[in-house]
Design a protein around this motif. Structure first.
Motif, PDB file in Angstrom:
ATOM      1  N   ILE A   1     107.229  14.167 -73.747  1.00  0.00           N
ATOM      2  CA  ILE A   1     107.927  15.197 -72.971  1.00  0.00           C
ATOM      3  C   ILE A   1     109.426  14.952 -72.974  1.00  0.00           C
ATOM      4  O   ILE A   1     110.228  15.884 -73.021  1.00  0.00           O
ATOM      5  CB  ILE A   1     107.377  15.233 -71.526  1.00  0.00           C
TER       6      ILE A   1
ATOM      7  N   GLY B   1     101.860  19.014 -65.694  1.00  0.00           N
ATOM      8  CA  GLY B   1     102.229  20.381 -65.357  1.00  0.00           C
ATOM      9  C   GLY B   1     102.722  20.518 -63.934  1.00  0.00           C
ATOM     10  O   GLY B   1     103.286  21.550 -63.554  1.00  0.00           O
TER      11      GLY B   1
ATOM     12  N   GLY C   1      98.318  25.655 -66.591  1.00  0.00           N
ATOM     13  CA  GLY C   1      98.585  25.988 -67.991  1.00  0.00           C
ATOM     14  C   GLY C   1      99.643  27.073 -68.123  1.00  0.00           C
ATOM     15  O   GLY C   1     100.584  26.958 -68.934  1.00  0.00           O
TER      16      GLY C   1
ATOM     17  N   ASP D   1      91.912  15.892 -70.334  1.00  0.00           N
ATOM     18  CA  ASP D   1      91.948  16.971 -69.350  1.00  0.00           C
ATOM     19  C   ASP D   1      93.003  16.719 -68.278  1.00  0.00           C
ATOM     20  O   ASP D   1      93.773  17.608 -67.922  1.00  0.00           O
ATOM     21  CB  ASP D   1      90.582  17.116 -68.657  1.00  0.00           C
TER      22      ASP D   1
ATOM     23  N   PHE E   1     105.044  21.339 -74.053  1.00  0.00           N
ATOM     24  CA  PHE E   1     104.450  22.060 -72.919  1.00  0.00           C
ATOM     25  C   PHE E   1     103.641  23.261 -73.398  1.00  0.00           C
ATOM     26  O   PHE E   1     102.671  23.655 -72.745  1.00  0.00           O
ATOM     27  CB  PHE E   1     105.539  22.538 -71.959  1.00  0.00           C
TER      28      PHE E   1
ATOM     29  N   GLY F   1     102.468  10.498 -72.923  1.00  0.00           N
ATOM     30  CA  GLY F   1     102.857  11.840 -72.485  1.00  0.00           C
ATOM     31  C   GLY F   1     104.294  11.894 -72.009  1.00  0.00           C
ATOM     32  O   GLY F   1     105.043  12.827 -72.345  1.00  0.00           O
TER      33      GLY F   1
ATOM     34  N   LYS G   1     107.044  15.704 -63.612  1.00  0.00           N
ATOM     35  CA  LYS G   1     107.449  14.984 -64.828  1.00  0.00           C
ATOM     36  C   LYS G   1     107.720  13.513 -64.527  1.00  0.00           C
ATOM     37  O   LYS G   1     108.113  12.757 -65.408  1.00  0.00           O
ATOM     38  CB  LYS G   1     108.721  15.617 -65.419  1.00  0.00           C
TER      39      LYS G   1
ATOM     40  N   PHE H   1     100.289  21.674 -74.242  1.00  0.00           N
ATOM     41  CA  PHE H   1      99.596  21.296 -73.002  1.00  0.00           C
ATOM     42  C   PHE H   1      99.090  22.533 -72.266  1.00  0.00           C
ATOM     43  O   PHE H   1      97.950  22.579 -71.788  1.00  0.00           O
ATOM     44  CB  PHE H   1     100.551  20.518 -72.087  1.00  0.00           C
TER      45      PHE H   1
ATOM     46  N   PRO I   1      97.489  16.266 -69.156  1.00  0.00           N
ATOM     47  CA  PRO I   1      98.285  17.506 -69.250  1.00  0.00           C
ATOM     48  C   PRO I   1      98.363  18.245 -67.920  1.00  0.00           C
ATOM     49  O   PRO I   1      99.400  18.830 -67.583  1.00  0.00           O
ATOM     50  CB  PRO I   1      97.519  18.336 -70.291  1.00  0.00           C
TER      51      PRO I   1
ATOM     52  N   PHE J   1      96.165  24.209 -74.043  1.00  0.00           N
ATOM     53  CA  PHE J   1      94.960  23.384 -73.908  1.00  0.00           C
ATOM     54  C   PHE J   1      94.321  23.578 -72.544  1.00  0.00           C
ATOM     55  O   PHE J   1      93.089  23.716 -72.415  1.00  0.00           O
ATOM     56  CB  PHE J   1      95.320  21.910 -74.117  1.00  0.00           C
ATOM     57  N   LEU J   2      95.134  23.603 -71.485  1.00  0.00           N
ATOM     58  CA  LEU J   2      94.597  23.762 -70.131  1.00  0.00           C
ATOM     59  C   LEU J   2      93.994  25.148 -69.926  1.00  0.00           C
ATOM     60  O   LEU J   2      92.962  25.291 -69.248  1.00  0.00           O
ATOM     61  CB  LEU J   2      95.706  23.516 -69.097  1.00  0.00           C
TER      62      LEU J   2
ATOM     63  N   LEU K   1     103.045  25.648 -67.204  1.00  0.00           N
ATOM     64  CA  LEU K   1     103.641  24.855 -68.285  1.00  0.00           C
ATOM     65  C   LEU K   1     104.270  25.742 -69.354  1.00  0.00           C
ATOM     66  O   LEU K   1     105.367  25.464 -69.847  1.00  0.00           O
ATOM     67  CB  LEU K   1     102.566  23.964 -68.918  1.00  0.00           C
TER      68      LEU K   1
END
Length: 334
Positions: A127, A219, A267, A212, A134, A123, A222, A137, A215, A140-141, A270
């Motif tokens: 990034i 968020g 989410g 899960d 992002f 990850g 970093k 990610f 990500p 997805f969240l 991000l």
């Protein structure tokens, strides 16, 4: 790049490695069902250790990394508690004896740490090179958050995945456990014990957990160091939490809702960061959308604390209300 001094990072890795070895392979290797007192002592120790670690980070690196750590740790810890539902189902499905469950959890948590470490490295590399990830990610969240709200991610029973089904077809697996052994002999024939299947079930499930959690933590920060330490502190003491909450997990009815708020918030955060820092040909004439606000670190921590804390409090209040109602019903019946 990390804002944390190298010497502090090295010292942290040494201490965490010692914590993990003692927790999993010294205490955890003794086959027994831990008492409530033992569970509470271990959990309290690791929670206090995480709080102290965040305070030390504040002193040596500043408030921003410390708040990012607290936010990440609370999020990962909450996701780990939710994931205990699946552990309970797996243990029940494979009829793992109570006395062996601590050992199984030790192996499962070790696998989880290794997998999360790999996902963190991947990850961080992605990034660093592709900030537009992002968007993926974040989406997805948000989808995961919606599944939690609608119940689409609710696991009421465990279903064996393809790897385990294939394993059963090609290997001789006995129906009975033989302590902690992976191999046993019955009537002169060598068999693998169900312990092997349980390990694979826990391990392959941990892969989904990493999808899960990684990500979500990226968020919030970093910094790979903060991402990793947040995950380690979330996993420490998870064995004891399993035994302490085993009978109560189904009563934390609002935890998925609280987690959905947290994951949905991260989410959106991000996606906002991706819009702020990326040039997309179909948006804003190919220029970064600089007017999109950046979510401050303190706000992330506040949302996480209020969401998880509110969900836990609401669950406790509902549990008490149900207990009171059931007590009144019993009195009337008498």
């Amino acid at each position: 790049m990390s804002e944390t001094p190298i010497a502090f990072m090295i010292a942290t890795f040494v201490v965490l490695a010692a914590f993990f070895v003692v927790d999993l392979f010294v205490i955890g290797r003794k086959p027994h069902v831990p008492s409530t007192k033992e569970c509470l002592q271990h959990i309290a120790f690791f929670v206090v250790a995480a709080l102290i670690f965040g305070g030390i980070m504040w002193a040596v690196a500043g408030s921003k990394p410390a708040i990012e750590f607290y936010s990440g740790w609370l999020t990962e810890y909450s996701l780990s508690v939710d994931n205990l539902f699946v552990f309970v189902i797996i243990m029940s499905n494979f009829a793992v004896p109570k006395v062996l469950q601590k050992y199984v959890l030790s192996v499962g948590i070790t696998v989880a740490l290794i997998l999360r470490g790999i996902f963190i490295l991947i990850g961080a590399a992605l990034i660093e090179r592709f900030t537009w990830i992002f968007f993926i990610f974040g989406a997805f969240l948000i989808v995961t958050a919606l599944k939690l709200v609608t119940g689409g991610d609710d696991d009421e029973e465990y279903h064996e995945n393809g790897i385990i089904k294939a394993l059963r077809k090609i290997m001789k697996i006995s129906d009975e456990y033989d302590g902690e052994k992976l191999r046993t002999v019955k009537n002169g024939v060598k068999y693998f014990t169900p312990m092997l299947v349980v390990f694979l079930a826990i391990g392959t499930t941990d892969v989904m957990f990493a999808f899960d959690s990684i990500p979500a933590i990226f968020g919030l920060t970093k910094d790979p160091f903060i991402v990793f330490t947040s995950n380690v502190f979330a996993l420490l003491g998870l064995q004891q939490l399993y035994f302490l909450l085993g009978a109560l997990l189904d009563k934390l009815v609002y935890l998925p809702l609280g987690l959905s708020v947290v994951l949905g918030f991260i989410g959106v955060k991000l996606i906002m960061e991706a819009l702020h820092g990326n040039s997309l040909p179909f948006l804003n004439g190919g220029q970064p959308i600089e007017w999109v606000p950046e979510v401050p670190t303190w706000l992330s921590l506040a949302v996480i604390v209020l969401s998880i804390g509110g969900a836990a409090l609401a669950s406790v209040l509902k549990m008490r209300a149900l207990d009171a109602a059931s007590g009144q019903g019993s009195t009337k019946a008498e």
